[in-house]
Design an enzyme around this catalytic site. Structure first.
Site, PDB file in Angstrom:
ATOM      1  N   GLU A  94      -0.188  -0.217  -0.108  1.00  0.00           N
ATOM      2  CA  GLU A  94      -0.879  -0.792  -1.676  1.00  0.00           C
ATOM      3  C   GLU A  94      -1.088  -2.040  -1.214  1.00  0.00           C
ATOM      4  OE1 GLU A  94       1.263   0.469  -5.360  1.00  0.00           O
ATOM      5  OE2 GLU A  94       1.423   2.006  -3.197  1.00  0.00           O
ATOM      6  N   ASP A  95      -1.071  -2.652  -0.978  1.00  0.00           N
ATOM      7  CA  ASP A  95      -1.939  -4.451  -1.422  1.00  0.00           C
ATOM      8  C   ASP A  95      -3.477  -4.013  -0.300  1.00  0.00           C
ATOM      9  OD1 ASP A  95       0.316  -4.151  -2.608  1.00  0.00           O
ATOM     10  OD2 ASP A  95       1.478  -5.637  -1.706  1.00  0.00           O
TER      11      ASP A  95
END
Ligand code: MN
Length: 747
Positions: A94-95
């Site tokens: 996600e990051d």
């Protein structure tokens, strides 16, 4: 069994956890005797650290402190190395720039799939609206997880975030807390992980209602302190009584979760001093038989409150929680709850799915009793049998809702559908009109056809076209009863509209043959009487019955026409044979129906009659008249339904000519025949056949078959022939030639 222990709930505040490193994680795994490859796990942490390098938490700490915290909690909860690794990696997709492919290449596809699963849950945006929505959202998460470890890691991730929530601004704190209360705590509950559930609830409660939380805590602490002596006396009496009856039981008591107490106070609209069952005693026995024996002991000591006894051993809760519950009245008149269960049941009650790992490692006394591990067995049965114990973990792959899919509206609402439902079902769920004009959909931003199947987590937006309308095919595309019934309803209404038209046209054309105005008849008193006598709701019902072929026009005619009119019609048998509608060939295959009596007509398709061949029509259900050749084998079957039969014939084209036979009486002298043919040609008629015979006495007769356009044309021709000096008379011969009405003449 070991000596009885009293363990009041830890009253320490729910604090931010201290920093942990990979060494702490490793030692937790080792303490819990989890298989652990140190070098490999250090490799995982290095990967995560590198991926998150440069990112910081709102607390100012390096980001890796969060995945490390999650991994540490998972190890503490006795999860295995794979789950711990997923905890370490859960935010990299996600990051950071890392991809699922990278993970698969480095750590294998199992880890990559699990991390991807955790990331996907985070991607669904929860829009708060109501309880139904929250439930759908929870099911969406469960349905799309495919592996229980995905949810477990997500719950622990959420727990760690809740513990460090203090660094965020108030509004964000409240939003996340509400989501925790409405989605994640109930999920933990469903998986039987009540410890995590209570932690999540109490943390969320603390952030959403800080004042109520502080107030309740203070009151409760005082209350517990005040009741300590009573509590200990109750525990002591229980212990004694069990010892006397030779029941091995471990006694403890605990305060229920702050949030569950808060909710109880609100639901019952009472204050804390009025709430007695904030304390629950627990008796842990060695087997099921002893739970019931212990229950007997409890009921001998104190009076049970009727209606408060619950046997969740015989009837486990949906999350397979098992225990006996009873509420009894103490000496001072104060009621309190006693829960009685086996150790295995207790473990399941506290840890739910997490208890599975312990069971797997054989730390649980498994032959203790079979009923208590029903939860696990059921869990395993959800998946196919896995005979190899090493693939036991794959048994955690789940399909909790095999029959449902959950998708999002563009506004973020979650809707549930049966598996196999399509974008068309979705359209009908939103609005009937949206369904009727649905032309397709945009799923996750991509345009797709309306028969596209829905998948968990899809964001669906319907596209419409005002000209689009339902068809019979659509019934095969949809899977929901609602869409099916709406489509059916539309088709029926449309059929009925057509049937009314067909019925009206049939009756009108029949009436015109009796030289009466259909409109006058439709509005007549006789018609109204007939409709009333038949019990129809109105003239449309009569029309639709005729159109659907459920009735004949004859009784209507008898009812609405005066007898002398009826007779008048009966005197013209030739005309009765006439068609109701005229079918006109056009191109090769198409039919149109010409004239005032416009009706829908089509070739049935099973036969292909040529113009001029005899044809027959049948009224269909709402589609108009199907036209067959009289020789068509299907007609034999249709003749069983004489009420549906309708007379049709080929329409004559505008340039059609009719054959007429004339008998011309002349003087028998040379040149007459030439003059006659010349006169006929002058009038623009074609001679099909000509023959002359002498009748003797200077008289002769000429038989000629000519084509004429109409009556006027015939009159003109007759006149010009009569004007010839040799012609005495011109007569038309009826019915003896090929000038039949069923075969059009060619010009
Ligand atoms: Mn996270």
């Amino acid at each position: 069994m070991a000596q009885a222990a009293e363990r009041p709930r830890d009253p320490a505040p729910l604090r931010e956890p201290g920093d942990v490193g990979i060494d702490d994680v490793l030692s937790r795994l080792q303490e819990n005797e989890r298989a652990c490859d140190e070098g490999w796990l250090r490799g995982v942490v290095d990967f995560a650290e590198l991926a998150h390098r440069g990112q910081v938490r709102r607390s100012g700490k390096p980001y890796i402190s969060h995945p490390l915290g999650v991994a540490h909690m998972l190890a503490e909860l006795k999860f295995d190395q794979t789950s711990v690794a997923v905890g370490l990696l859960h935010d990299v997709l996600e990051d950071t720039g890392a991809t699922k492919k990278d993970l698969a290449a480095k750590f294998g596809s199992e880890i990559a799939d699990l991390v991807d699963g955790v990331s996907k849950i985070g991607r669904h945006e929860y829009v708060h609206s109501d309880e139904v929505q929250a439930e759908s959202f929870r099911k969406l998460i469960l349905a799309s997880a495919r592996d229980l470890r995905v949810i477990v890691v997500k719950l622990v991730d959420r727990l760690h975030n809740m513990l460090t929530l203090g660094h965020l601004e108030a509004e964000k704190r409240k939003r996340i807390s509400r989501e925790t209360l409405e989605i994640y705590a109930p999920l933990a509950h469903r998986l039987g992980m009540s410890r995590i559930q209570w932690l999540l609830e109490d943390l969320a409660f603390q952030h959403m209602h800080p004042h109520q939380y502080a107030d309740l805590r203070k009151q409760l602490d005082e209350r517990i302190k005040g009741a300590r002596r009573t509590t200990e006396r109750i525990a002591e009496r229980l212990r004694e009584a069990l010892r006397k009856t030779d029941i091995e039981g471990e006694i403890s008591y605990r305060v229920k979760g702050y949030y569950s107490i808060y909710r109880k106070l609100q639901q019952r609209q009472i204050d804390l001093p009025e709430l007695y069952d904030f304390l629950a005693f627990r008796i842990i026995t060695v087997d099921v038989k002893e739970t019931y024996a212990a229950l007997g002991v409890v009921h001998q000591l104190w009076h049970p409150i009727p209606g408060r006894f619950k046997d969740y051993i015989a009837m486990p809760k949906p999350n397979l929680y098992q225990s006996l519950h009873t509420t009894v009245v103490g000496r001072g008149g104060q009621p309190f709850e006693v829960q009685i269960r086996t150790r295995a049941m207790d473990l399941l009650a506290e840890e739910g799915v997490a208890a599975h790992w312990r069971y797997k490692e054989g730390q649980l006394d498994t032959d203790e009793n079979d009923a208590s591990i029903v939860w696990l067995r059921q869990l395993l049965e959800w998946q196919q049998e896995t005979p190899d114990p090493r693939t036991f973990m794959s048994a955690l792959k789940i399909d909790l809702y095999p029959d449902e899919v959950y998708v999002f509206t563009p506004k973020g609402d979650v809707l549930s559908f049966p598996r196999g439902a399509t974008t068309l079902d979705f359209a009908y769920r939103i609005h009937t009109e949206l369904g009727h004009h649905c032309s397709g959909a945009r799923v996750n931003g991509r345009l797709v056809p309306l028969r596209t199947g829905l998948k968990n987590g899809d964001i669906v937006e319907i596209t419409t076209n005002p000209n689009r309308e339902p068809s019979r095919d659509w019934l095969n595309i949809v899977a929901t009863p609602k869409a099916r019934s709406k489509i059916r309803h539309w088709i029926n209404a449309e059929q009925k509209k057509r049937a009314i038209e067909i019925g009206r046209t049939m009756l009108a054309s029949e009436l015109r043959r009796y030289r009466v105005s259909p409109r006058r008849i439709f509005e007549s008193k006789e018609m109204a009487d007939f409709i009333a006598a038949e019990g129809y709701s109105g003239v449309d019902e009569l029309f639709s019955r005729l159109g659907f072929g459920r009735g004949s026009v004859k009784p209507v005619l008898r009812a609405v026409l005066p007898p002398e009119r009826l007779r008048h019609r009966d005197e013209e048998p030739g005309r009765l044979r006439r068609a109701v509608s005229k079918v006109m060939p056009r191109d090769q295959a198409k039919l149109i129906v010409k004239g005032e009596d416009d009706m829908l007509a089509f070739f049935a398709g099973c036969c292909s009659p040529l113009p001029g061949e005899e044809i027959i029509g049948f009224v269909t259900r709402g589609r108009g008249v199907s036209v067959h050749s009289v020789d068509c084998p299907n007609v034999q079957n249709l003749l069983y339904h004489p009420e549906r039969e309708i007379r049709v014939e080929w329409a004559r084209r505008n340039d059609a000519m009719f054959a007429v036979t004339l008998v011309i009486e002349t003087r028998d002298r040379p040149g007459v025949l030439a003059r006659v043919t010349e006169a006929i040609a002058k009038q623009g008629s074609n001679i099909r056949h000509i023959e002359s015979h002498s009748r003797g006495a200077g008289e002769a007769a000429i038989d000629v078959v000519v084509d004429v356009r109409n009556r006027k044309h015939l009159n003109r021709l007759q006149e010009s022939l009569e004007n010839l000096s040799a012609v005495r008379a011109v007569k038309r011969r009826q019915g003896s030639s090929s000038a039949s009405s069923s075969a059009p003449a060619t010009a």
